[in-house]
Design a protein around this motif. Sequence first.
Motif, PDB file in Angstrom:
ATOM      1  N   ARG A  48       0.835  -1.204   0.000  1.00 40.47           N
ATOM      2  CA  ARG A  48       0.000   0.000   0.000  1.00 40.47           C
ATOM      3  C   ARG A  48       0.871   1.257   0.000  1.00 40.47           C
ATOM      4  NH1 ARG A  48      -5.224  -1.735   2.191  1.00 40.47           N
ATOM      5  NH2 ARG A  48      -5.006  -3.801   3.129  1.00 40.47           N
ATOM      6  N   ILE A  49       2.053   1.159   0.641  1.00 41.84           N
ATOM      7  CA  ILE A  49       2.944   2.313   0.766  1.00 41.84           C
ATOM      8  C   ILE A  49       3.625   2.632  -0.556  1.00 41.84           C
ATOM      9  CG2 ILE A  49       5.045   3.152   1.885  1.00 41.84           C
ATOM     10  CD1 ILE A  49       4.291   1.501   4.314  1.00 41.84           C
ATOM     11  N   ILE A  50       4.031   1.592  -1.272  1.00 40.50           N
ATOM     12  CA  ILE A  50       4.895   1.788  -2.437  1.00 40.50           C
ATOM     13  C   ILE A  50       4.461   0.842  -3.547  1.00 40.50           C
ATOM     14  CG2 ILE A  50       6.580   0.120  -1.557  1.00 40.50           C
ATOM     15  CD1 ILE A  50       8.787   1.778  -2.777  1.00 40.50           C
ATOM     16  N   SER A  51       4.562   1.303  -4.770  1.00 41.97           N
ATOM     17  CA  SER A  51       4.213   0.459  -5.907  1.00 41.97           C
ATOM     18  C   SER A  51       5.404  -0.398  -6.307  1.00 41.97           C
ATOM     19  CB  SER A  51       3.793   1.323  -7.102  1.00 41.97           C
ATOM     20  OG  SER A  51       4.899   2.089  -7.576  1.00 41.97           O
ATOM     21  N   LYS A  52       5.140  -1.388  -7.121  1.00 39.77           N
ATOM     22  CA  LYS A  52       6.206  -2.275  -7.575  1.00 39.77           C
ATOM     23  C   LYS A  52       7.244  -1.496  -8.379  1.00 39.77           C
ATOM     24  CE  LYS A  52       7.030  -6.313 -10.498  1.00 39.77           C
ATOM     25  NZ  LYS A  52       6.408  -7.303 -11.420  1.00 39.77           N
ATOM     26  N   GLU A  53       6.793  -0.568  -9.210  1.00 41.22           N
ATOM     27  CA  GLU A  53       7.727   0.223 -10.018  1.00 41.22           C
ATOM     28  C   GLU A  53       8.611   1.091  -9.131  1.00 41.22           C
ATOM     29  OE1 GLU A  53       4.502  -0.071 -10.541  1.00 41.22           O
ATOM     30  OE2 GLU A  53       4.642  -1.428 -12.291  1.00 41.22           O
ATOM     31  N   GLN A  54       8.032   1.695  -8.087  1.00 44.87           N
ATOM     32  CA  GLN A  54       8.833   2.490  -7.161  1.00 44.87           C
ATOM     33  C   GLN A  54       9.836   1.607  -6.414  1.00 44.87           C
ATOM     34  OE1 GLN A  54       5.397   4.230  -5.060  1.00 44.87           O
ATOM     35  NE2 GLN A  54       6.318   6.250  -5.449  1.00 44.87           N
ATOM     36  N   MET A  55       9.402   0.408  -6.009  1.00 44.10           N
ATOM     37  CA  MET A  55      10.280  -0.504  -5.299  1.00 44.10           C
ATOM     38  C   MET A  55      11.480  -0.875  -6.162  1.00 44.10           C
ATOM     39  SD  MET A  55      10.629  -2.147  -2.410  1.00 44.10           S
ATOM     40  CE  MET A  55      12.225  -2.902  -2.114  1.00 44.10           C
ATOM     41  N   GLU A  56      11.254  -1.142  -7.423  1.00 46.83           N
ATOM     42  CA  GLU A  56      12.357  -1.503  -8.312  1.00 46.83           C
ATOM     43  C   GLU A  56      13.309  -0.329  -8.503  1.00 46.83           C
ATOM     44  OE1 GLU A  56      10.167  -2.725 -11.714  1.00 46.83           O
ATOM     45  OE2 GLU A  56       9.964  -4.818 -11.053  1.00 46.83           O
ATOM     46  N   ARG A  57      12.761   0.876  -8.583  1.00 41.52           N
ATOM     47  CA  ARG A  57      13.606   2.068  -8.767  1.00 41.52           C
ATOM     48  C   ARG A  57      14.466   2.321  -7.533  1.00 41.52           C
ATOM     49  NH1 ARG A  57      12.093   7.798  -8.249  1.00 41.52           N
ATOM     50  NH2 ARG A  57      13.514   9.073  -9.510  1.00 41.52           N
ATOM     51  N   LEU A  58      13.877   2.218  -6.358  1.00 44.84           N
ATOM     52  CA  LEU A  58      14.617   2.470  -5.129  1.00 44.84           C
ATOM     53  C   LEU A  58      15.629   1.360  -4.846  1.00 44.84           C
ATOM     54  CD1 LEU A  58      11.816   3.856  -2.770  1.00 44.84           C
ATOM     55  CD2 LEU A  58      13.438   5.112  -4.200  1.00 44.84           C
ATOM     56  N   SER A  59      15.275   0.123  -5.177  1.00 45.71           N
ATOM     57  CA  SER A  59      16.228  -0.962  -4.959  1.00 45.71           C
ATOM     58  C   SER A  59      17.426  -0.829  -5.900  1.00 45.71           C
ATOM     59  CB  SER A  59      15.541  -2.321  -5.147  1.00 45.71           C
ATOM     60  OG  SER A  59      15.056  -2.474  -6.468  1.00 45.71           O
ATOM     61  N   ASP A  60      17.223  -0.326  -7.116  1.00 48.58           N
ATOM     62  CA  ASP A  60      18.346  -0.053  -8.013  1.00 48.58           C
ATOM     63  C   ASP A  60      19.293   0.964  -7.390  1.00 48.58           C
ATOM     64  OD1 ASP A  60      17.594  -1.806  -9.992  1.00 48.58           O
ATOM     65  OD2 ASP A  60      16.484  -0.309 -11.151  1.00 48.58           O
ATOM     66  N   SER A  61      18.722   1.989  -6.756  1.00 51.29           N
ATOM     67  CA  SER A  61      19.546   2.992  -6.070  1.00 51.29           C
ATOM     68  C   SER A  61      20.351   2.366  -4.939  1.00 51.29           C
ATOM     69  CB  SER A  61      18.647   4.109  -5.522  1.00 51.29           C
ATOM     70  OG  SER A  61      19.384   5.009  -4.716  1.00 51.29           O
ATOM     71  N   TYR A  62      19.742   1.474  -4.188  1.00 52.50           N
ATOM     72  CA  TYR A  62      20.436   0.813  -3.082  1.00 52.50           C
ATOM     73  C   TYR A  62      21.579  -0.052  -3.586  1.00 52.50           C
ATOM     74  CZ  TYR A  62      21.328  -2.672   0.547  1.00 52.50           C
ATOM     75  OH  TYR A  62      21.948  -3.509   1.438  1.00 52.50           O
ATOM     76  N   PHE A  63      21.320  -0.860  -4.613  1.00 50.59           N
ATOM     77  CA  PHE A  63      22.331  -1.816  -5.078  1.00 50.59           C
ATOM     78  C   PHE A  63      23.485  -1.142  -5.815  1.00 50.59           C
ATOM     79  CE2 PHE A  63      18.936  -4.912  -4.297  1.00 50.59           C
ATOM     80  CZ  PHE A  63      19.659  -5.920  -3.674  1.00 50.59           C
ATOM     81  N   THR A  64      23.317   0.102  -6.234  1.00 53.95           N
ATOM     82  CA  THR A  64      24.426   0.827  -6.874  1.00 53.95           C
ATOM     83  C   THR A  64      25.176   1.723  -5.902  1.00 53.95           C
ATOM     84  OG1 THR A  64      22.874   2.558  -7.570  1.00 53.95           O
ATOM     85  CG2 THR A  64      23.349   0.802  -9.148  1.00 53.95           C
ATOM     86  N   THR A  65      24.774   1.735  -4.633  1.00 58.50           N
ATOM     87  CA  THR A  65      25.466   2.570  -3.636  1.00 58.50           C
ATOM     88  C   THR A  65      25.839   1.747  -2.404  1.00 58.50           C
ATOM     89  OG1 THR A  65      23.280   3.282  -2.817  1.00 58.50           O
ATOM     90  CG2 THR A  65      24.404   4.734  -4.381  1.00 58.50           C
TER      91      THR A  65
END
Length: 560
Positions: A152-169
Motif C-alpha cells: 500500500r505504501i509503495i508500488s512495484k515500479e517504485q520498489m524496483e527504482r529504489l532498490s536499483d539505487s540501493y544496489f548501486t550505492t
Amino acid sequence: MNSPEDYPTHAASANGDINNRRQRIKHACEPCKKRKRRCNGEQPCSTCIKYEYKCYFEAVQRKRRSRQPDGLQSDGSPPAGSISLDPNTEAEREVITTSGTTPREANSGAAFAQLLRNRLEPRQADTPNARTPSWNIGMSEEQQELPSELTRIISKEQMERLSDSYFTTIHQLYGFLNREVFDAKVEERWNMIYVPDPYDSILCGVAALGSQYLGEPSKALEIALVDCAKRILEITSASNTPSYENAASWTLRTIYLRSTTQPYAAWITSCTAMLTIDGLGMSGDLDDESESIVNRRRLFWSATVLNTWVSNEYGRSKVEVSKPLPAHLSSRPGDYTEDLLYLYRISQRLDPKKPSTASDFESGIAELVTFQPPVDALFLSQSNLALALYRRLRFVASTISDETIRRVITLGNAGLDAVIRLIAKRQPWWHVANVPFQFICTLLVIDTEEALEHLRRAVDTLQAVAECFPTRSLTDTVHSVRKLIQLACKQKRGQLSLLEQSLAPRQKVATAQRMQSGLESGEGEPVTNWSPESMDFTDFDWEKFFSTDVSVLEYPIPTA
C-alpha cells in the motif's frame, strides 16, 4: 526465518516410522552428511538440535540384529514414564561433548527445557518454540500480526527504482544481499498484494536507503518505509527463534540510523544486529547460499564492521561473537566488501583491549597511504580511519614525526575531495559530515603553519555539506566549528599580546625611578630613551648568544 535448505522434505514421510528409527552412528543423518559435520546417530542428532536443522535419514531399512540393554525399547529410547536428567548418564555426556555445548548454554534454563522436550518428543525436535515457558507471567502479551501495508505504501515500479539505487550505492560496500533472489522476491511480493510477509522488513529497509541515496528523496515515503520496517522488526524480534533475515533487517536499520540520527541509536541497533547473529550460532563453514536472499558470511562481516566502527567512534563496547568466520570472501563484480574488510583489519589496531604502541599506529597510517580506494565511500572510511589512528597516536607518543603528520593531512584532504564529489550526487554517507569536522579538529590540534593552511578548505567543505543537507544537526556542527576556531584565535591573540608586550618600551617614570635608585647605590650609569629600534645589532654575535646555556633560576646548591 531459517533457510529453506534447513528444512528438507522427507522423502519417505508416508512410510510409517521408518525415519524415526534410531540409526547406528556409522549412518549419519542427511543434514550432517551435506555439511560434513559430526553426527551421533540420534533422531534428532545433537548437531541438528544445536543448529536447528531438520534431522532425517535416508529411507533405507536394513535387516540387522539388535541387542538392546535391559530396560530400553527397540528404538533405543527409555521406557515410557522413565525420565533421566542425570548429567552423568551416557546420553547427557554425549550431548555435551559431541555437540560442543558451552558453559553458557549449560547455564540456560531455556536450553535445559528444550533438551528435555527433545528427549521426550524427538519427532518434534526441529519445531521452534513460540516462547520460552515460565520466562514471565505474560500479563501484557498480545498476539500481533505482521503489518501488510508495504504494497500500500509503495508500488512495484517504485520498489524496483529504489532498490536499483540501493544496489548501486550501499550494496557496493555492504553486499550481504543476493540481488537475483531479492528481485525475484519483489516480483513474488506484489503478486500477493495484501498478504503479510516476514521479508517485508528487508524490502522496506532497502527501499528506505535507496530513497536516501537516490538524490531526490521523498521524505514522507522514506519515513513510512522506515516505520513499517521498525514495526515488523519489533514483532519478529519478539519470537524465540532469530533468523538471518531478521539480522539483515537490523543491519539495514543500522546503516540508515548511522546517517540520520545520533550515534547512540545507531550503536544500540548495531549491537542488536550482532546479538541476533550470535544467537544464530553463525560459525564455521557455510554452504552455497546462492538461493538465499541473505549471504550469511557477508552479513556477518558487514554487521561486524558497522558495530566495531560505530563503537569506536562513540566510545562504547562492541559485541564480540565467540567464533568469527574467516575473512575470505568470494569476489563479485562491482562489490567492494573485500576492500572494506581491508580497512577493518587496519582498524583492529584501535581495539582498546589489544596492547598497541606508537609504531603500530604510525604503521597503520603509512599502510593507509598506500591503499587506493575504488569508490568515494571508501575514501571517507580511509580518511576517517587515519584521523582515528592519529588521535590514538597522540595518547601514546611523546613526539610525532613530521612525515606521519604530513600523511594524516594528505589523507584528510583526500577525504575532503570525496566529500565534494558525494554531495554533488546528494549521497548522505555518514562520514560526509564527520570527515570534515574531525579533520578541522585535527588541524587545530596539530597547530602548525603547514596544518592551519588547510583549515579554510576544510571549513568550506563542511559548510557545503550543511548547505546540501540543511539539517539542525549540521547547523549546530558548523556553529561548533566556528566557536572552536574563535577560541583558537583568542588564544593566539593572547599569545601575540604577550610577545608584543615584551617588545614595548617601559614606562618613563618607572624607569627613571629605578635608574635613580641605581645611581644612588652606585650600581651604574642611567640609560635613557631606550627602545628596540635604538639598538644596533650589526656586529652582534647571535650564534654565541643562542648557544649560551641560560639558567632561568640559578640557586646555590646546598652542601650536605
